[in-house]
Design an enzyme around this catalytic site. Structure first.
Site, PDB file in Angstrom:
ATOM      1  N   ARG A  46       0.856  -1.184   0.000  1.00 18.95           N
ATOM      2  CA  ARG A  46       0.000   0.000   0.000  1.00 18.95           C
ATOM      3  C   ARG A  46       0.898   1.241   0.000  1.00 18.95           C
ATOM      4  NH1 ARG A  46      -2.155   3.163   5.025  1.00 18.95           N
ATOM      5  NH2 ARG A  46      -3.708   4.455   4.044  1.00 18.95           N
TER       6      ARG A  46
ATOM      7  N   ASN B 275     -11.343   6.098  11.882  1.00 16.25           N
ATOM      8  CA  ASN B 275     -10.631   7.155  12.580  1.00 16.25           C
ATOM      9  C   ASN B 275     -10.257   8.248  11.582  1.00 16.25           C
ATOM     10  OD1 ASN B 275      -9.456   8.353  14.790  1.00 16.25           O
ATOM     11  ND2 ASN B 275      -7.467   7.481  14.270  1.00 16.25           N
ATOM     12  N   GLY B 276      -9.738   7.834  10.426  1.00 11.37           N
ATOM     13  CA  GLY B 276      -9.673   8.733   9.271  1.00 11.37           C
ATOM     14  C   GLY B 276     -10.956   8.510   8.481  1.00 11.37           C
TER      15      GLY B 276
ATOM     16  N   ARG C 183      -8.625  14.774  13.270  1.00 10.56           N
ATOM     17  CA  ARG C 183      -8.351  15.758  12.207  1.00 10.56           C
ATOM     18  C   ARG C 183      -9.537  16.692  12.006  1.00 10.56           C
ATOM     19  NH1 ARG C 183      -6.620  11.400   7.841  1.00 10.56           N
ATOM     20  NH2 ARG C 183      -5.951   9.989   9.477  1.00 10.56           N
TER      21      ARG C 183
HETATM   22  P1  AMP Z   1     -10.924   2.383  11.693  1.00  8.60           P
HETATM   23  O1  AMP Z   1     -10.017   3.573  11.565  1.00  8.60           O
HETATM   24  O2  AMP Z   1     -11.611   2.022  10.423  1.00  8.60           O
HETATM   25  O3  AMP Z   1     -10.264   1.218  12.368  1.00  8.60           O
HETATM   26  O4  AMP Z   1     -12.115   2.833  12.683  1.00  8.60           O
HETATM   27  C1  AMP Z   1     -11.862   3.197  14.007  1.00  8.60           C
HETATM   28  C2  AMP Z   1     -13.089   3.902  14.549  1.00  8.60           C
HETATM   29  O5  AMP Z   1     -14.203   2.997  14.498  1.00  8.60           O
HETATM   30  C3  AMP Z   1     -12.932   4.338  15.997  1.00  8.60           C
HETATM   31  O6  AMP Z   1     -13.447   5.654  16.153  1.00  8.60           O
HETATM   32  C4  AMP Z   1     -13.836   3.371  16.743  1.00  8.60           C
HETATM   33  O7  AMP Z   1     -14.380   3.915  17.899  1.00  8.60           O
HETATM   34  C5  AMP Z   1     -14.933   3.136  15.714  1.00  8.60           C
HETATM   35  N1  AMP Z   1     -15.732   1.965  16.063  1.00  8.60           N
HETATM   36  C6  AMP Z   1     -15.356   0.686  16.120  1.00  8.60           C
HETATM   37  N2  AMP Z   1     -16.377  -0.093  16.578  1.00  8.60           N
HETATM   38  C7  AMP Z   1     -17.418   0.744  16.821  1.00  8.60           C
HETATM   39  C8  AMP Z   1     -18.745   0.590  17.319  1.00  8.60           C
HETATM   40  N3  AMP Z   1     -19.209  -0.609  17.658  1.00  8.60           N
HETATM   41  N4  AMP Z   1     -19.515   1.685  17.420  1.00  8.60           N
HETATM   42  C9  AMP Z   1     -19.041   2.904  17.091  1.00  8.60           C
HETATM   43  N5  AMP Z   1     -17.807   3.117  16.627  1.00  8.60           N
HETATM   44  C10 AMP Z   1     -17.002   2.064  16.491  1.00  8.60           C
END
Ligand code: AMP
Length: 395
Positions: free
Chosen positions: A90, A210-211, A240
């Site tokens: 990536r 998160n992003g 961000r």
């Molecule tokens: P990622 O960057 O795709 O790994 O997503 C991370 C984000 O997903 C973080 O803000 C987590 O709090 C959110 N997240 C993961 N599981 C849940 C959930 N069950 N409900 C709400 N947010 C979630």
């Protein structure tokens, strides 16, 4: 046929999955963190629940790559390193150079390194990791898969900023977007699930992690996306800002006595967004919990997050002159039925409604009502499989 490594290198980390292709089954996955430090962490997972963990100094990306390959043999996940027939890397920034994934040779590695000014934390490390893999596995198919390449189909009207044109001509200052591998994967998957050609649909893909970013996909191509010159733009994210008025930069610097522009940009990247508004956390789960307990700023952060997603959907419906499907993916998009419902119910004017029963899922599913004009889908993203598919395609 063969086993393919999907590799995601950051400035001090290396994530990987070993995937059996074309079956697309994950054989093993792991992570090296804190590369360059005395207490680096290496974690490897395979089978139903086997886990190996090690803490030791791992000073370079080269050392990390060697350690990973060594342990794939030592833990008997592979009997011979030659079982690996492909590797996909990536790459965060492909600039205007890479409109597609590319087979890796010395020239491509140098080009990836030369684009480091667009992604300082990533491209240099990615080039290092490519070199390390080339040394150990010189004869396998190795591809660079760019986060930006799916977005290179954007027309000028969407990628140009309203700045003096010479900044684009001289410095390539423009919108590049990010998360392209994910947007392409879930967009194509949505078309498959709807049983229609990808090229015939207008799709809005919401990658909410998160992003977070959102893309308008028309005729199978990215028409516009919310991230910009860097992944700082667009939606409100974990830490961000998303879109802001640039004039606020000198204003805050003067008021707060911040001398260094990099320090200011760092605040926009690391202390803003959901974290900055709520003061609670960058993690959506913590913020949802605080909001449920009556924390006003946590609720405000959730409301702003949803509001920005809705505004972008509105823009993208407008520039595509319609929409057939809206897709949710990534940590928040896949897991938070509340977020999906809040976003969609607020824009029901477009002809979409959430079915609360169907929406009660974290799996791949249509989550809108049968009579929705616009189909809403939940599609867990799988960037690693998409990377492995690109390696297969280039073999
Ligand atoms: P990622 O960057 O795709 O790994 O997503 C991370 C984000 O997903 C973080 O803000 C987590 O709090 C959110 N997240 C993961 N599981 C849940 C959930 N069950 N409900 C709400 N947010 C979630």
């Amino acid at each position: 046929m063969g086993k393919t490594m999907a590799i995601n290198a950051g400035s001090s980390s290396l994530k990987f999955q070993l995937i059996d292709m074309p079956a697309e089954t994950v054989i093993a996955k792991g992570l090296v963190e804190r590369i360059g430090m005395e207490d680096s962490i290496f974690k490897l997972e395979w089978g139903t629940d086997s886990v190996f963990k090690l803490i030791q100094p791992i000073l370079t990306h080269q050392a990390a790559v060697e350690l990973v390959l060594q342990h794939l043999i030592e833990q008997e996940i592979l009997s011979d390193i030659k079982e690996i027939t492909g590797a996909g890397h990536r790459v965060v920034a492909g600039g205007e150079l890479f409109k597609e994934s590319a087979l890796i040779d010395e020239q491509v590695i140098e080009q990836v390194a030369s684009l480091a000014e667009f992604a300082p934390l990533h491209n240099a490390a990615e080039a290092d990791v490519m070199r390390a893999f080339k040394r150990v596995l010189p004869d396998i198919t190795m591809a660079a898969v760019f986060d930006t390449s799916f977005h290179t189909s954007m027309p000028e009207v969407n990628y140009l900023y309203s700045l003096p044109y010479e900044y684009y001509e001289k410095h390539k200052a423009r919108k590049y977007g990010a998360h392209g591998t994910s947007h392409r994967y879930v967009g194509r998957r949505a078309a498959e699930l709807l049983g229609k050609p990808f090229e015939s649909l207008k799709i809005i893909t919401c990658h909410l992690g998160n992003g977070a970013s959102i893309s308008a996909i028309k005729d199978g191509k990215c028409l516009d996306t919310s991230m910009g010159f860097t992944p700082l733009a667009g939606l409100t994210m974990g830490t961000r800002t998303g879109d802001i008025d640039a004039s606020i930069i000198p204003f805050i610097m003067k008021k707060e006595g911040i001398q260094d522009i990099d320090a200011m940009v760092n605040i926009f990247n690391k202390q803003s967004g959901i974290l900055g508004i709520s003061g609670v956390s960058s993690d959506m789960r913590d913020v949802e919990q605080a909001a449920a307990e009556g924390h006003h700023r946590a609720q405000l952060a959730l409301d702003i997050f949803v509001n920005r997603v809705q505004k972008y959907i509105g823009q993208y419906v407008a520039i595509m002159n319609g929409v057939d499907a809206i897709v949710f993916t990534a940590g928040i998009g896949e897991n938070s039925k509340e977020t999906r419902e809040a976003v969609i119910e607020g824009i029901s004017f477009f002809g979409c409604h959430i079915d609360p029963v169907k929406n009660d899922t974290r799996k791949e599913a249509i989550v809108s009502t049968d009579d929705s004009k616009v189909v809403v889908l939940n599609i867990p993203t799988n960037e690693e499989v998409e990377i492995a598919r690109e390696v297969e395609r280039l073999k």
